[in-house]
Design a protein around this motif. Structure first.
Motif, PDB file in Angstrom:
ATOM      1  N   GLN A 521     -62.322  37.029  77.034  1.00 19.51           N
ATOM      2  CA  GLN A 521     -61.175  37.671  76.374  1.00 19.51           C
ATOM      3  C   GLN A 521     -59.986  37.051  76.550  1.00 19.51           C
ATOM      4  OE1 GLN A 521     -59.485  41.058  78.820  1.00 19.51           O
ATOM      5  NE2 GLN A 521     -59.271  42.051  76.861  1.00 19.51           N
ATOM      6  N   ALA A 522     -59.658  36.115  77.850  1.00 16.01           N
ATOM      7  CA  ALA A 522     -58.840  35.114  78.077  1.00 16.01           C
ATOM      8  C   ALA A 522     -58.626  33.889  77.017  1.00 16.01           C
ATOM      9  CB  ALA A 522     -58.960  34.370  79.463  1.00 16.01           C
ATOM     10  N   GLY A 523     -60.054  33.519  76.699  1.00 15.58           N
ATOM     11  CA  GLY A 523     -60.371  32.502  75.543  1.00 15.58           C
ATOM     12  C   GLY A 523     -59.618  33.148  74.302  1.00 15.58           C
ATOM     13  N   LEU A 524     -59.868  34.298  73.989  1.00 12.81           N
ATOM     14  CA  LEU A 524     -59.361  35.007  72.485  1.00 12.81           C
ATOM     15  C   LEU A 524     -57.895  34.930  72.694  1.00 12.81           C
ATOM     16  CD1 LEU A 524     -60.222  36.405  70.158  1.00 12.81           C
ATOM     17  CD2 LEU A 524     -60.146  38.516  71.155  1.00 12.81           C
ATOM     18  N   LEU A 525     -57.239  35.272  73.662  1.00 14.02           N
ATOM     19  CA  LEU A 525     -55.824  35.566  74.046  1.00 14.02           C
ATOM     20  C   LEU A 525     -55.277  34.106  73.738  1.00 14.02           C
ATOM     21  CD1 LEU A 525     -55.269  38.456  76.752  1.00 14.02           C
ATOM     22  CD2 LEU A 525     -55.259  38.469  74.163  1.00 14.02           C
ATOM     23  N   GLU A 526     -55.934  33.119  74.455  1.00 10.56           N
ATOM     24  CA  GLU A 526     -55.302  31.633  74.530  1.00 10.56           C
ATOM     25  C   GLU A 526     -55.277  31.275  73.012  1.00 10.56           C
ATOM     26  OE1 GLU A 526     -53.828  30.215  76.877  1.00 10.56           O
ATOM     27  OE2 GLU A 526     -54.954  31.065  78.574  1.00 10.56           O
ATOM     28  N   ARG A 527     -56.462  31.466  72.235  1.00  9.07           N
ATOM     29  CA  ARG A 527     -56.389  31.172  70.773  1.00  9.07           C
ATOM     30  C   ARG A 527     -55.274  31.730  69.892  1.00  9.07           C
ATOM     31  NH1 ARG A 527     -62.161  31.779  69.080  1.00  9.07           N
ATOM     32  NH2 ARG A 527     -62.728  31.759  71.414  1.00  9.07           N
ATOM     33  N   LEU A 528     -54.864  32.995  70.476  1.00  6.55           N
ATOM     34  CA  LEU A 528     -53.904  33.546  69.914  1.00  6.55           C
ATOM     35  C   LEU A 528     -52.710  33.424  70.285  1.00  6.55           C
ATOM     36  CD1 LEU A 528     -55.482  37.392  69.660  1.00  6.55           C
ATOM     37  CD2 LEU A 528     -55.266  35.746  67.559  1.00  6.55           C
ATOM     38  N   GLY A 529     -52.500  32.596  71.265  1.00  9.39           N
ATOM     39  CA  GLY A 529     -51.277  31.938  71.492  1.00  9.39           C
ATOM     40  C   GLY A 529     -50.738  32.923  72.833  1.00  9.39           C
ATOM     41  N   ILE A 530     -51.369  33.676  73.251  1.00 10.97           N
ATOM     42  CA  ILE A 530     -50.939  34.529  74.298  1.00 10.97           C
ATOM     43  C   ILE A 530     -51.625  34.271  75.706  1.00 10.97           C
ATOM     44  CG2 ILE A 530     -50.782  37.039  75.142  1.00 10.97           C
ATOM     45  CD1 ILE A 530     -51.623  37.881  72.197  1.00 10.97           C
ATOM     46  N   SER A 531     -50.679  33.985  76.603  1.00 10.86           N
ATOM     47  CA  SER A 531     -51.175  33.706  77.950  1.00 10.86           C
ATOM     48  C   SER A 531     -51.875  34.824  78.591  1.00 10.86           C
ATOM     49  CB  SER A 531     -49.720  33.188  78.975  1.00 10.86           C
ATOM     50  OG  SER A 531     -50.492  32.942  80.170  1.00 10.86           O
ATOM     51  N   ALA A 532     -53.091  34.599  79.160  1.00 15.95           N
ATOM     52  CA  ALA A 532     -53.670  35.610  79.840  1.00 15.95           C
ATOM     53  C   ALA A 532     -53.451  35.893  81.331  1.00 15.95           C
ATOM     54  CB  ALA A 532     -55.269  35.454  79.656  1.00 15.95           C
TER      55      ALA A 532
END
Lengths: 654, 317
Positions: A521-532
């Protein structure tokens, strides 16, 4: 007599569908109670039987609760709450009187359906659960739409599910996951697979167990099948009857070296134990595990979830030494199996080295018509003697345990190793499946110059065992009829192909859906430019997913309704336009006024309009009431309305 | 045509019939079962989060998503329904007024819609995609006059019963409530005395003197219709009797002795019913209004309506 409860049948069916996956794992008497209750609830309204009274139900509830808690010694096993819930759902069905009871029963059924996730996370179970949810939703619609048809409710429930997919999937991706649990720990799952003890003559139950134990994807060239020894445990303690692991095995302190390295990723099914499998012999411990001095891997905690780890092994290791030395592997309790001891002593006298003793033992197995079989029969008080000199029939455990006994009796350090042997390639995916039926036992002897050396006595008797499936070697009569039909009958081949294809789908499902954790999930958020990190990023992601999902669902809902909307009635639209123009001209059609009456009134009030209005009305009546829609007539009518203007007609007419 | 004089409250479908339930005037809220469902979902989510169980998450979100989509279904089940007409037959005070609402589904099938008037039980009906459904609701009455049932509440919990959408529509429905008939020998005796003075008894004896046939006029009593001719396809004809043309009788408000005007109206009501069962033409004399003697269903209705609306200004039509 009470009126028949029209919903009892479908409510019972919904509960039965939701409980079915548990039926085979719950204690027999709970399952029996459920089955009897469903049968009773099904027959009672038809036969006019009375439902049990309030006191009888209460007494049953208390008795069942006590029995379940007593049976499971509390609520530690997941089966305890599941058994309670199933039984209580049956009792609840017996007191369904009004809408409130029905709603409560449906909610209970939802909970029961979802509780199947405690059994497994396989795709087939997930699909079954979704089916159960749809069916229960259809029942929910039924109790809120008296007199409706169940069939249309099922299709509506399925449509609602499809419309809910965007919300559900986005929430699934965005809902914050936490590292580790929030509180408490998981319920103990059932434990399957290898046993950590070995007793000769004990029944081996794994041969028919076709469930995967673990799956392997090789990074390097896959070794030949005969080299695929998956090491799990060493059994070096022997009490005269049973082989078991020593209580403490220290961690490995020497680096393991060798040649023919093989590295692979293992995806281990949860087995509720701590041992991990690795190709013989592992070079180092993967993350979350320890390499022990007997070259086995031990996980830091029990494997309750699918566990994925990467290992590197040497098929040809350099001298395997261990800090504790081989002395523990000479221990042999006095007494028992005298003939085997005599034979071992004779070999020890003749042989020049421990390696020769092992060769003599192998030669003995090869020469004396030993048979590899799953049905070895009983072995009596001295099982090693009975096996070596009388029955000469057994499976890998008999061979390994007898060999180890002979070696120790001859003074050669030896221990039993249990694990799996072989692997099946999934032709549809680039990975191998190792099944419970591949469970195997072999031995290791200690040679001063070479360290621990693997000796597999079974290879002497049935060398084909190492190259082929264990099932191919055995007498077919030893298997149950059902098993024989499934695995050896005419459908065996397509069934196996399907099995592999399904295994691939299921593996991907585990990988992509069930193993989606905090990390992914953290990886996915990073890719969307959102800090996890912190709470703002995940919260924003959740809110965004909610909004997007809601918008998508709404769109999907209205789209599916647009396609269902009937085609517009163009004649009617033209007629309405005509009436609006007449209203502007001062003669409004009353809502209850038919076309003919209206035309009549217009001709009275405005004689100048009588002719055109009469023509339009006649056309409309012909279109409307003649029974069939004539396109030419419809076009003429619409054309006539388009060119109609009250003012012009009156001017032209007067 | 009825136009409501008082201002329409906000959030009510108004205007002349047909009236549609619009987005603006439709509300939706979870009910008690919706809250129960929320508790169920929270329990599933908490369990899944605790054990990091993705299958649990997935099922919880499926259920949550379905509940969300059900809001749209509930809402769409309601909006766009059209009230295209109201019918109501007059009743006597104390009886149930039966309002028939003609509901048009607007081209979509509607399921489990509930229709409720204040003081009445909700009526649950399905509306097919095409055609008009008559929804009958019964409201008890207890006072003569023009009974207005107020706004019609239409609500639905379809499909899952966890959300309730509702809307109110001004129906403009009115029901004429006749006085409760108060039969009394005294009043009837007064009427009979009036008959004795004339040729009452004789007229009553001459009931069956058949005098001829004429074309049917709405309001003719069914028992005077010549059904045999009708069955032969000769159209509806009414038999006339010479006895029906007896001496007219006036039912007079001021001739009754009751001090309570409502009681007098009730007695007059009973007398109208009795007179209609009899054979002589009857008229009605109320303060400020006289209805000339006649007979038949239409006349009876005129008289009873006059009694019902007596004293309410502007409604004496």
């Amino acid at each position: 007599m009470k009126p028949r409860n029209p919903y009892l049948g479908i409510l019972t069916l919904a509960v039965a569908v939701a409980t079915l996956p548990h039926l085979f794992s719950m204690p027999g008497w709970v399952s029996a109670f459920c089955l009897v209750s469903w049968g009773f609830l099904f027959l009672a309204p038809r036969r006019g039987w009375a439902m049990p009274g309030a006191w009888a139900r209460r007494a049953l509830a208390v008795t069942l609760a006590i029995a379940v808690v007593y049976r499971f010694q509390g609520l530690a096993s997941y089966l305890a709450p599941v058994s309670l819930l199933s039984a209580m759902a049956c009792l609840k069905l017996m007191e369904v009187h009004n809408h409130r009871d029905r709603m409560a029963t449906v909610f209970m059924t939802f909970f029961l359906a979802v509780s199947s996730l405690l059994i497994s996370k396989s795709l087939q179970l997930a699909l079954y659960m979704v089916g159960s949810l749809v069916f229960t939703s259809a029942v929910l619609i039924q109790i809120n739409h008296p007199g409706g048809r169940m069939k249309s409710h099922l299709s509506l429930a399925a449509r609602i599910l499809v419309q809910a997919l965007p919300v559900a999937l986005l929430l699934f991706l965005a809902f914050p996951r936490f590292q580790g649990g929030l509180w408490g720990r998981a319920w103990d799952q059932r434990s399957t697979g290898l046993s950590d003890t070995l007793t000769m003559g004990a029944f081996s139950s794994l041969a028919e167990n076709n469930e995967p134990a673990f799956r392997v994807a090789f990074d390097t060239e896959p070794p030949p099948r005969r080299d695929l020894y998956w090491r799990a445990l060493t059994l070096s303690r022997f009490d005269g009857k049973t082989w078991s692991s020593p209580t403490v095995v220290p961690p490995m302190i020497h680096p393991v070296t060798g040649s023919r390295p093989v590295s692979c990723t293992v995806v281990l099914e949860p087995h509720s134990e701590r041992w991990l499998m690795a190709l013989d012999v592992p070079a180092r411990a993967p993350e979350g595990a320890v390499l022990r001095s007997d070259f086995t891997l031990t996980a830091n905690r029990r494997v309750q979830e699918t566990f994925r780890y990467h290992t590197t092994s040497f098929l040809a290791p350099a001298r395997l030494a261990e800090s504790a030395g081989p002395f523990l592997s000479l221990q042999l309790p006095p007494g028992g199996n005298p003939r085997a001891r005599r034979l071992a002593a004779e070999w020890a006298g003749r042989a020049a080295s421990p390696a020769q003793v092992a060769d003599m033992a192998i030669a003995y197995f090869r020469k004396n018509d030993f048979v590899y079989t799953l049905a070895p029969g009983t072995l009596g008080r001295d099982p090693v003697d009975a096996f070596l000199f009388e029955t000469r029939q057994g499976f890998c455990e008999h061979f390994a345990a007898s060999f180890a006994f002979l070696m120790r009796a001859a003074g050669v350090p030896c221990r039993v190793v249990v694990g799996y042997q072989g692997a099946q390639k999934n032709p549809f995916g680039n990975y191998y499946i190792v099944r419970q039926s591949d469970a195997h036992a072999w031995t290791e002897i200690w040679l001063a110059d070479r360290g621990w050396v693997r000796v597999d006595p079974v290879s002497a008797v049935a060398p084909a065992r190492l190259n082929r499936d264990v099932r191919d070697l055995m007498d077919k009569k030893m298997f149950s009829l059902m098993y024989r039909w499934l695995r050896m009958g005419p459908l065996a081949r397509p069934l196996e192909e399907f099995g592999f294809a399904w295994d691939l789908v299921n593996t991907r499902w585990r990988e992509w859906v069930m193993d989606y954790t905090h990390k992914e999930q953290a990886g996915l958020l990073e890719r969307l430019g959102i800090s996890a990190k912190g709470w703002a990023g995940p919260a924003a992601a959740l809110a965004g997913a909610l909004a997007l999902g809601a918008a998508l669902a709404t769109l999907l809902h209205f789209r599916s309704n647009w396609t269902q909307r009937p085609r517009p009635d163009r004649s009617r639209e033209s007629w309405d336009r005509f009436c609006a123009r007449m209203a502007q001209a001062g003669v409004a059609r009353r809502p209850d006024e038919g076309p003919a009456d209206f035309a009549w009134r217009v001709s009275q009030a405005r004689p100048g309009l009588a002719a055109p209005v009469g023509e339009i009305t006649d056309l409309y009546i012909a279109l409307r009431y003649a029974g069939k829609e004539d396109p030419a007539l419809s076009a003429r009518f619409r054309d006539r309305v388009r060119t109609f203007s009250a003012a012009r007609e009156e001017r032209g007419g007067s | 045509m009825e136009t409501s004089a008082n201002a329409t409250p906000p959030g009510t479908a108004a205007g002349p019939l047909p009236r549609s339930l619009k987005n603006k005037s439709t509300y939706i809220m979870p009910n008690a079962f919706g809250l129960m469902f929320t508790v169920l979902l929270s329990a599933l989510l908490a369990g899944s989060a605790n054990y990091n169980n993705n299958l649990g998450f997935l099922m919880a979100f499926f259920l949550g998503g379905m509940a969300f989509v059900s809001i749209l279904h509930t809402h769409r089940n309601l909006i766009g329904i059209t009230l295209s007409g109201v019918q109501c037959e007059p009743v006597f005070a104390g009886e149930e007024a039966v309002f028939e609402f003609l509901m048009d589904s607007g081209g979509r099938e509607r399921r489990a819609l509930a229709f409720k008037l204040a003081g009445a039980d909700a009526v649950v009906e399905d509306l097919p995609a095409k055609g008009i459904v008559r929804v009958r609701t019964r409201v008890p009455t207890n006072q003569r006059g023009l009974f207005s049932p107020g706004r019609l509440t239409v609500f639905t919990r379809f499909p899952f019963g966890i959300f309730r959408a509702w809307s109110q529509v001004e129906t403009g429905a009115e029901c004429v409530v006749y006085p409760r008939p108060l039969d009394s020998r005294m009043a009837w005796a007064a009427l009979s005395r009036g008959e004795e003075n004339g040729a009452g008894k004789k007229a009553r004896q001459a009931v069956d003197d058949f005098s001829g046939l004429r074309a049917y006029v709405p309001g003719d009593p069914p028992r005077h219709l010549w059904w045999k001719a009708y069955s032969r396809g000769l159209g509806l004809q009414t038999k006339t009797f010479s006895g029906s043309q007896g001496e007219p009788v006036y039912l007079d408000f001021s001739a009754l002795a009751d001090p309570d005007p409502e009681k007098r109206l009730s007695r007059l009501c009973a007398m109208v019913l009795a007179a209609e069962r009899g054979t002589r033409p009857y008229g009605l004399s109320l303060p400020g209004r006289v209805i000339l003697p006649s007979r038949g269903e239409a006349h009876r209705r005129t008289c009873l309506t006059a009694l019902a609306l007596f004293g309410s200004p502007g409604k004496n039509a």
